[in-house]
Design an enzyme around this catalytic site. Structure first.
Site, short mmCIF file in Angstrom:
data_model
loop_
_atom_site.label_atom_id
_atom_site.label_comp_id
_atom_site.label_asym_id
_atom_site.label_seq_id
_atom_site.Cartn_x
_atom_site.Cartn_y
_atom_site.Cartn_z
N LYS A 38 25.93 48.15 40.81
CA LYS A 38 26.54 49.11 41.71
C LYS A 38 25.70 50.36 41.94
O LYS A 38 26.06 51.19 42.77
CB LYS A 38 27.94 49.47 41.23
N SER A 80 31.52 39.14 33.91
CA SER A 80 31.33 38.67 35.29
C SER A 80 30.06 37.84 35.41
O SER A 80 29.98 36.93 36.24
CB SER A 80 31.32 39.84 36.28
#
Lengths: 331, 85
Positions: A65, A286
Site C-alpha cells: 500500500k 493474504s
C-alpha cells in the site's frame, strides 16, 4: 560557558548505488527501484510452473500500500484537497500506515477508520505514527452498509462541517490507486520477468492492484491471465475482501480479470505457515491466500507472479491463536 | 412516537445534529460504552437514516430503546444501556 555547535558539514546527496538517501520517500518503488521478485522453490514444487512472489513488504512503510498511498497523497496535493484540511481514510491498516507516514512528512494528520478485527499490531503502529484511530465494527451501520462500516464512517467524518476539515483519500473509488499499479507495479513485473509472465495472481481488496497491474500487463500481452483470489464470506484475512458480502469498489475493472479463485481461511493460513517454514518468507496471511491460488495453476513451463502484500510481523497476535501449542516444549 | 412525559431520566445527552450515519451510531456506541447498565443516553440526530440505524444498533448491542420521537426532521432516542455487555 555555553558553546553553540553549528554543523558545517554539507549533507551527502542521494546515491542509489550505495543505497544512501536524503529522504525516506526516495525508497518508494518504481521501475528503476523495484521490490524484489523471489522464486518459490518448495511450496509449489508439485506444479509444473515457475512461481515468484513480489515482496511488497520490503517497501519503506512496509507494504504494497505504499504505492497507492503515494499516489493518493500526490493526487490530493495536486488537486489542492489538503489546503487547510487533514486526511481521513478507511483502511484495513496498510494504506493507513503508509498514508500516516506520508501525511506526517507533509505536516498533515491522518484520521483512520479501521475494522475492529484488524490485528492490534497495525492499530498500535498507526497510533505510533500519530494517526487518530477509529476502530469500527464492519456491521456498524447494518441497514445500509452491512460489511463496510469503516468505509461508511470515513465518508461521514469527511462530510461533517461541510467537508471543510477532512479530505477523504478514498482508495476504493480513487483512480490514483489504480494508476499507482499501472505505472509502477505492472512495469516492474514486466521488466523483472523479461516479459515472460503468463499468470498474475493478486487478492481482492481495494482492487487497485489487480486492476492496475492487470490492465498494464494485458496491454503488453493480452494472453497473460489475471487471476483474482477472493476469501469466503466471514473470512479472517485482513486486507482481502469477499464481494459476496462487501460492496465492489468503483475502481474494479472486470475486463482485466480472467478468473476468480475462492480461498478458505484454513488453506490460506496453511499456505502462510509453509511460506514461513519452507521458504523462509515471513509473510502475512493474504500472501498465503495468493499462494494457495497459485497452487491451483498447473500449466507446464509457465511463469506465475503473485503479490505478497505485507509481512507476518503485523500478525503475530493472530498466529498466537493459530499455532496453538506448536513450537512449545511438550514435556 | 413518544412524548417527553414517557421519557426516563437521562444520564447523558449526545447531540449529533448535522452528522451523517454512521457517525451518530459510532459516537453513541462510545458514550454507551462508558455508561453503567440501566443508565439512559438521550441521542439527538438529524440524519433520516438514524430512524433505522439507531434501533438496529440498540438491538445489536443489547441495549433497550425505551423511547423515541421524530419532530420536524430532528430525531430523539432514549437508549438504556443493557446489562449483558
Amino acid at each position: 560557558m555555553t558553546t553553540t555547535v553549528t554543523s558545517e558539514v554539507e549533507p551527502l546527496e542521494t546515491d542509489r548505488s550505495v543505497r544512501r538517501y536524503e529522504d525516506i520517500r526516495q525508497l518508494l518503488p518504481d521501475v528503476d527501484n523495484p521490490t524484489p521478485l523471489v522464486q518459490l522453490n518448495q511450496v509449489v514444487a508439485g506444479n509444473q510452473i515457475t512461481a515468484y512472489l513480489k515482496l511488497e513488504w520490503l517497501n519503506p512503510f512496509g507494504s504494497l500500500k505504499d504505492r497507492a498511498a503515494t499516489y493518493l497523497m500526490a493526487g490530493m496535493q495536486e488537486r489542492g484537497d489538503l489546503e487547510g484540511r487533514d486526511i481521513v481514510e478507511a483502511s484495513s491498516g496498510n494504506t493507513a500506515i503508509a498514508l500516516a507516514a506520508l501525511a506526517a512528512l507533509a505536516g498533515k494528520s491522518l484520521t483512520v477508520t479501521i475494522p475492529s478485527e484488524v490485528p492490534a499490531e497495525k492499530r498500535t503502529m498507526l497510533r505510533m505514527l500519530g494517526a487518530e484511530v477509529w476502530e469500527t465494527p464492519d456491521d456498524l451501520c447494518p441497514v445500509d452498509h452491512p460489511k463496510d462500516g469503516a468505509i461508511a464512517l470515513a465518508r461521514s467524518i469527511a462530510a461533517q462541517d461541510g467537508g471543510s476539515r477532512f479530505a477523504l483519500a478514498n482508495q476504493y473509488e480513487n483512480e490514483d490507486n489504480v494508476r499507482a499499479h499501472y505505472e509502477t507495479t505492472g512495469p516492474e513485473i514486466w521488466r523483472q520477468t523479461e516479459g515472460r509472465i503468463s499468470y498474475f495472481v493478486a487478492g481482492f481488496g481495494t482492487t487497485g492492484t489487480i486492476t492496475g497491474v492487470g490492465r498494464y500487463l494485458k496491454e503488453r500481452n493480452p494472453a497473460i491471465r489475471v487471476i483474482a483470489v477472493e476469501p469466503q464470506p466471514g473470512h479472517r484475512l485482513p486486507g482481502l475482501k469477499s464481494f459476496q458480502e462487501a460492496k465492489q469498489p468503483g475502481i474494479l475493472d472486470w475486463d482485466v480479470i480472467d478468473d476468480v479463485l475462492r480461498v478458505d481461511d484454513e488453506d490460506a493460513y496453511e499456505a502462510t505457515k509453509q511460506l514461513h517454514r519452507r521458504e523462509g518468507l515471513i509473510v502475512g496471511p493474504s500472501t498465503g491466500a495468493v499462494v494457495h491460488g497459485i497452487r491451483q495453476i498447473d500449466d507446464h513451463g509457465k511463469i506465475v507472479v503473485g503479490i505478497s502484500p505485507d509481512s507476518g510481523t503485523k500478525y503475530t497476535s493472530y498466529f498466537e491463536h493459530i499455532l496453538g501449542d506448536e513450537g512449545q516444549p511438550q514435556i | 412516537m413518544t412524548t417527553q412525559t414517557d421519557v426516563p431520566n437521562t444520564h447523558e445527552t449526545l447531540d449529533t445534529s448535522g452528522l451523517l450515519c454512521p457517525l451518530p451510531v459510532y459516537k453513541a456506541g462510545m458514550v454507551l460504552g462508558r455508561l453503567e447498565p440501566g443508565q439512559v443516553l438521550e441521542l439527538i440526530c438529524t440524519d433520516p437514516g438514524s430512524l433505522q440505524d439507531i434501533p438496529a444498533m440498540a438491538r445489536q448491542r443489547g441495549d433497550t430503546l425505551v423511547a423515541s420521537e421524530d419532530l420536524n426532521g430532528t430525531q430523539r432516542f432514549w437508549i438504556e444501556k443493557g446489562t449483558k455487555q
